[in-house]
Enzyme design. Structure first.
Site, PDB file in Angstrom:
ATOM      1  N   ASP A  16      -1.328   7.037   6.126  1.00 59.10           N
ATOM      2  CA  ASP A  16      -2.543   6.263   6.147  1.00 59.10           C
ATOM      3  C   ASP A  16      -2.942   5.326   7.584  1.00 59.10           C
ATOM      4  O   ASP A  16      -1.525   4.776   7.737  1.00 59.10           O
ATOM      5  CB  ASP A  16      -1.833   5.885   4.620  1.00 59.10           C
ATOM      6  CG  ASP A  16      -2.850   4.159   3.936  1.00 59.10           C
ATOM      7  OD1 ASP A  16      -3.841   3.773   4.838  1.00 59.10           O
ATOM      8  OD2 ASP A  16      -2.689   3.260   2.945  1.00 59.10           O
ATOM      9  N   LYS A  48     -11.546  -1.800   6.892  1.00 62.33           N
ATOM     10  CA  LYS A  48     -10.985  -2.355   8.184  1.00 62.33           C
ATOM     11  C   LYS A  48     -11.450  -2.099   9.510  1.00 62.33           C
ATOM     12  O   LYS A  48     -12.014  -3.601   9.408  1.00 62.33           O
ATOM     13  CB  LYS A  48      -9.803  -1.924   7.961  1.00 62.33           C
ATOM     14  CG  LYS A  48      -8.965  -2.072   6.508  1.00 62.33           C
ATOM     15  CD  LYS A  48      -8.469  -2.882   5.658  1.00 62.33           C
ATOM     16  CE  LYS A  48      -8.650  -3.094   3.939  1.00 62.33           C
ATOM     17  NZ  LYS A  48      -7.560  -2.002   3.538  1.00 62.33           N
ATOM     18  N   TRP A  65       0.668  -1.094   0.260  1.00 60.04           N
ATOM     19  CA  TRP A  65      -0.287   0.266   0.032  1.00 60.04           C
ATOM     20  C   TRP A  65       0.748   1.500   0.114  1.00 60.04           C
ATOM     21  O   TRP A  65       0.056   1.944  -0.664  1.00 60.04           O
ATOM     22  CB  TRP A  65      -0.926  -0.219   1.510  1.00 60.04           C
ATOM     23  CG  TRP A  65      -2.448  -1.370   0.591  1.00 60.04           C
ATOM     24  CD1 TRP A  65      -2.564  -1.940   2.173  1.00 60.04           C
ATOM     25  CD2 TRP A  65      -3.303  -1.256   0.482  1.00 60.04           C
ATOM     26  NE1 TRP A  65      -3.503  -3.074   1.451  1.00 60.04           N
ATOM     27  CE2 TRP A  65      -3.532  -2.509   0.564  1.00 60.04           C
ATOM     28  CE3 TRP A  65      -3.202  -0.829  -1.221  1.00 60.04           C
ATOM     29  CZ2 TRP A  65      -4.759  -2.898  -0.394  1.00 60.04           C
ATOM     30  CZ3 TRP A  65      -4.156  -1.278  -1.649  1.00 60.04           C
ATOM     31  CH2 TRP A  65      -4.550  -2.643  -1.211  1.00 60.04           C
TER      32      TRP A  65
HETATM   33  C1  LIG Z   1      -6.985  -1.776   2.499  1.00 59.95           C
HETATM   34  C2  LIG Z   1      -6.010  -0.852   2.208  1.00 59.95           C
HETATM   35  C3  LIG Z   1      -5.345  -0.036   1.384  1.00 59.95           C
HETATM   36  C4  LIG Z   1      -6.879   0.377   0.506  1.00 59.95           C
HETATM   37  O1  LIG Z   1      -7.440   0.528   0.634  1.00 59.95           O
HETATM   38  P1  LIG Z   1      -9.476   1.436  -0.377  1.00 59.95           P
HETATM   39  O2  LIG Z   1     -10.028   2.009   0.389  1.00 59.95           O
HETATM   40  O3  LIG Z   1      -9.764  -0.489  -1.251  1.00 59.95           O
HETATM   41  O4  LIG Z   1      -8.446   1.493  -1.899  1.00 59.95           O
HETATM   42  C5  LIG Z   1      -4.734   1.283   1.646  1.00 59.95           C
HETATM   43  N1  LIG Z   1      -3.784   1.080   2.835  1.00 59.95           N
HETATM   44  C6  LIG Z   1      -4.323   0.106   3.311  1.00 59.95           C
HETATM   45  C7  LIG Z   1      -3.295   0.828   4.417  1.00 59.95           C
HETATM   46  C8  LIG Z   1      -5.219  -0.870   4.228  1.00 59.95           C
HETATM   47  O5  LIG Z   1      -5.168  -1.732   4.686  1.00 59.95           O
END
Ligand SMILES: *Cc1c(COP(=O)(O)O)cnc(C)c1O
Length: 355
Positions: free
Chosen positions: A166, A190, A99
């Site tokens: 993030d 998540k 990511w």
């Molecule tokens: C799942 C995830 C993403 C991607 O998220 P989307 O909403 O599907 O774009 C980005 N960063 C992390 C750390 C993730 O776990």
């Protein structure tokens, strides 16, 4: 049989959050209409957004001068939106996984990117320490929890330049010193809500400093000015986020979520370290409390499918590891019970006894 949902995302939510959201889809607050068929500008929907924003601010103790936004596009759109709004010349990125790499790739479309450190050399099994943050970069971007590799930076680092994070997979699992960050963002699916909404916590006065033109929908200022209502927002995921925020508050807030996360992780990691068959993949000081990754030891590698089948037969759902790591991954988000972790440990013990 009772099922324990260890899916990495979309993932477990408290049962009551799911039931309340389902109820609102049938009849939104006694209005006789479904949440799906009312205007986002309806008088009874605005309070949903307002309360979700207020609870987010309360639970994370967000200081004055920050906005909380609910947008579409997932965390992946933030990989692009963030440099669009903040990268004038140069940005720094800490590469701790897939990511983080994707975020970095998007930033390169907007300017120079310095990778301050990377753990790619050992398949992202650790969080690099002792890196130098270039003082002349516009910001530093980090990924606090690496969902795929099971590593986590579970503290708020000091950065001399604006810090962007993030937090898709560990938001609301611990207290955060938001004042250390300029932007915190993540996909909801998540640890916050169902898929379909993205949260962005943003420091208002950091905006408006890049010289490029920004398309209306990709400009954070648009969404701040319109309170996440510039266009039609994802109303059902926002509603379920609100139900979850209420749940977190009613259950002791993020400090209680943090304590529970430590308790759960301790149960599972202790067993991984004790059990003759298994070994953890992340280095000990980088272990994630959210995504616990482990594999069978080399000499037991051929038991992989058998353990997966056994765990599944005992009610464990979603424990297969990501293809980049292999083995197993137990994702333990806020709604995962201690009982679920104990059930997984029981499986591991029984499997060890069999072999
Ligand atoms: C799942 C995830 C993403 C991607 O998220 P989307 O909403 O599907 O774009 C980005 N960063 C992390 C750390 C993730 O776990």
């Amino acid at each position: 049989m009772k099922k324990y949902n260890f899916n990495a995302g979309p993932s477990i939510l408290p049962r009551e959050v799911i039931e309340q959201t389902a109820q609102a889809c049938l009849d939104f607050e006694g209005s006789g209409l479904s949440l799906m068929e009312i205007s986002h500008r309806a008088k009874n929907f605005q309070p949903v957004v307002d309360e979700a924003v207020a609870l987010f601010k309360e639970l994370l103790d967000i200081p004055e001068g920050y906005s909380v936004l609910f947008l579409g596009g997932g965390a992946s759109l933030q990989f692009c939106m963030l440099p669009y709004n903040f990268l004038e010349k140069k940005a720094a990125y800490l590469n701790t996984g897939v990511w983080a790499t994707k975020a970095e790739k998007e930033a390169k479309l907007f300017g120079e990117v310095v990778e301050v450190a990377s753990s790619k050399d050992r398949n992202f099994t650790y969080i690099p320490k002792d890196f130098t943050i270039p003082a002349d970069a516009d910001y530093l971007h980090i990924t606090t929890n690496n969902t795929i590799y099971g590593t986590e930076l579970r503290k708020d680092i000091d950065s001399p330049i604006p810090l962007m994070a993030d937090m898709s997979s560990d938001i609301l699992s611990r207290p955060v010193d938001v004042s250390k960050y300029t932007v915190i963002y993540g996909g909801a699916q998540k640890n916050l809500s169902m898929a379909g909404v993205t949260f962005v916590i943003i420091k208002n006065d950091a905006l408006g400093k890049v010289s490029r033109q920004i398309p209306t929908m990709l400009n954070y200022e648009t969404h701040i000015k319109k309170g996440s209502m510039f266009n039609t927002p994802p109303v059902v995921p926002i509603y379920s986020a609100l139900m979850n925020l209420r749940y977190i508050k009613a259950n002791g807030g993020v400090a209680a979520m943090d304590a529970l996360a430590k308790q759960r992780a301790d149960i599972v990691y202790s067993e991984i370290d004790r059990n003759r068959l298994f070994v953890g993949t992340a280095e000990e000081d980088s272990r994630s409390l959210m995504n616990i990754t482990f594999v069978l030891k080399e000499e037991y590698k051929d038991l992989q499918d058998e353990f997966l089948a056994y765990a599944t037969s005992q009610g464990m759902v979603g424990v297969k590891g990501h293809r980049d790591v292999g083995g197993f991954r137990a994702s333990c988000y806020n709604a995962m019970s201690v009982e679920g972790c104990e059930a997984l440990v029981k499986c591991m013990k029984e499997f060890e006894a069999k072999h």
